[in-house]
Design a protein around this motif. Structure first.
Motif, PDB file in Angstrom:
ATOM      1  N   TRP A  50       0.844  -1.196   0.000  1.00 10.52           N
ATOM      2  CA  TRP A  50       0.000   0.000   0.000  1.00 10.52           C
ATOM      3  C   TRP A  50       0.874   1.239   0.000  1.00 10.52           C
ATOM      4  O   TRP A  50       2.015   1.219   0.441  1.00 10.52           O
ATOM      5  N   ARG A  51       0.315   2.333  -0.500  1.00 14.05           N
ATOM      6  CA  ARG A  51       1.019   3.622  -0.531  1.00 14.05           C
ATOM      7  C   ARG A  51       0.202   4.638   0.241  1.00 14.05           C
ATOM      8  O   ARG A  51      -1.014   4.479   0.392  1.00 14.05           O
ATOM      9  N   VAL A  52       0.868   5.683   0.699  1.00  8.72           N
ATOM     10  CA  VAL A  52       0.197   6.774   1.401  1.00  8.72           C
ATOM     11  C   VAL A  52       0.588   8.088   0.736  1.00  8.72           C
ATOM     12  O   VAL A  52       1.733   8.275   0.337  1.00  8.72           O
ATOM     13  N   SER A  53      -0.391   8.957   0.571  1.00  8.10           N
ATOM     14  CA  SER A  53      -0.144  10.306   0.075  1.00  8.10           C
ATOM     15  C   SER A  53      -0.389  11.254   1.247  1.00  8.10           C
ATOM     16  O   SER A  53      -1.483  11.243   1.815  1.00  8.10           O
ATOM     17  N   SER A  54       0.616  12.030   1.603  1.00 10.35           N
ATOM     18  CA  SER A  54       0.511  12.887   2.779  1.00 10.35           C
ATOM     19  C   SER A  54       0.901  14.320   2.471  1.00 10.35           C
ATOM     20  O   SER A  54       1.785  14.574   1.654  1.00 10.35           O
ATOM     21  N   PRO A 153      -5.492   4.734   0.005  1.00  7.26           N
ATOM     22  CA  PRO A 153      -4.330   4.220  -0.709  1.00  7.26           C
ATOM     23  C   PRO A 153      -4.699   3.041  -1.600  1.00  7.26           C
ATOM     24  O   PRO A 153      -5.592   2.283  -1.294  1.00  7.26           O
ATOM     25  N   THR A 154      -3.993   2.912  -2.700  1.00 10.93           N
ATOM     26  CA  THR A 154      -4.214   1.784  -3.600  1.00 10.93           C
ATOM     27  C   THR A 154      -3.000   0.885  -3.557  1.00 10.93           C
ATOM     28  O   THR A 154      -1.879   1.368  -3.377  1.00 10.93           O
ATOM     29  N   PRO A 155      -3.221  -0.406  -3.720  1.00 14.59           N
ATOM     30  CA  PRO A 155      -2.063  -1.307  -3.663  1.00 14.59           C
ATOM     31  C   PRO A 155      -1.095  -1.007  -4.800  1.00 14.59           C
ATOM     32  O   PRO A 155      -1.497  -0.657  -5.898  1.00 14.59           O
TER      33      PRO A 155
END
Length: 158
Positions: A50-54, A153-155
């Motif tokens: 998973w990814r995170v946008s912060s 988040p999208t894989p």
């Protein structure tokens, strides 16, 4: 990891950071007291694939009274201060290690103000947000908070 969370409907990233800092460490800061450090996309800590946008914000130094009242709340287990001039712990979240710490280093008061917890020089209308997992204060600590924006988040591709 940093203090942070998801935006509520209609909420700005700065308002979310302000809310999350209060919920997670008990620090009151308004959105107008925060200054954007940057927006980053990175693999999520503790969530493989998973990814995170912060969106990361910084703020002025904490007062001694504010420092004394900080406490881990909600999902925060501990508060840890980082020495930006030194080697970083190996357990930092990828977002913090690869983006936030490098972005904070040129802004930090390293060697300038031993009690500071903000960028240097401190902007006139900023306040403070705290790193999640703090442990003791360091002369070159810097504070930040994050707010993650939808969509979830999208894989990442295998």
């Amino acid at each position: 990891m940093l203090v942070g969370g998801k935006l509520e409907p209609g909420e700005t990233a700065a308002a979310a950071a302000s809310r999350e800092v209060q919920e997670e460490v008990g620090l009151i800061r308004t959105a107008d007291q925060l200054t954007l450090l940057g927006r980053y996309d990175e693999e999520a800590a503790n969530e493989p694939g998973w990814r995170v946008s912060s969106t990361i914000f910084v703020a002025d130094p904490l007062t001694d009274d504010e420092r004394s009242t900080l406490e881990p709340r909600a999902e925060i287990a501990e508060i840890r201060w980082l020495d930006l001039a030194g080697d970083q712990p190996t357990d930092l979240a990828p977002l913090l290690a690869r983006h936030v710490v490098p972005a904070l280093r040129p802004r930090s008061p390293i060697g300038k103000d031993p009690d500071s917890c903000a960028p240097h020089p401190p902007p006139s209308s900023q306040a403070s947000s705290e790193p999640t997992r703090p442990i003791g204060r360091s002369p070159s600590s810097t504070c930040s908070a994050s707010a993650s924006a939808p969509p979830p988040p999208t894989p990442s591709a295998p």
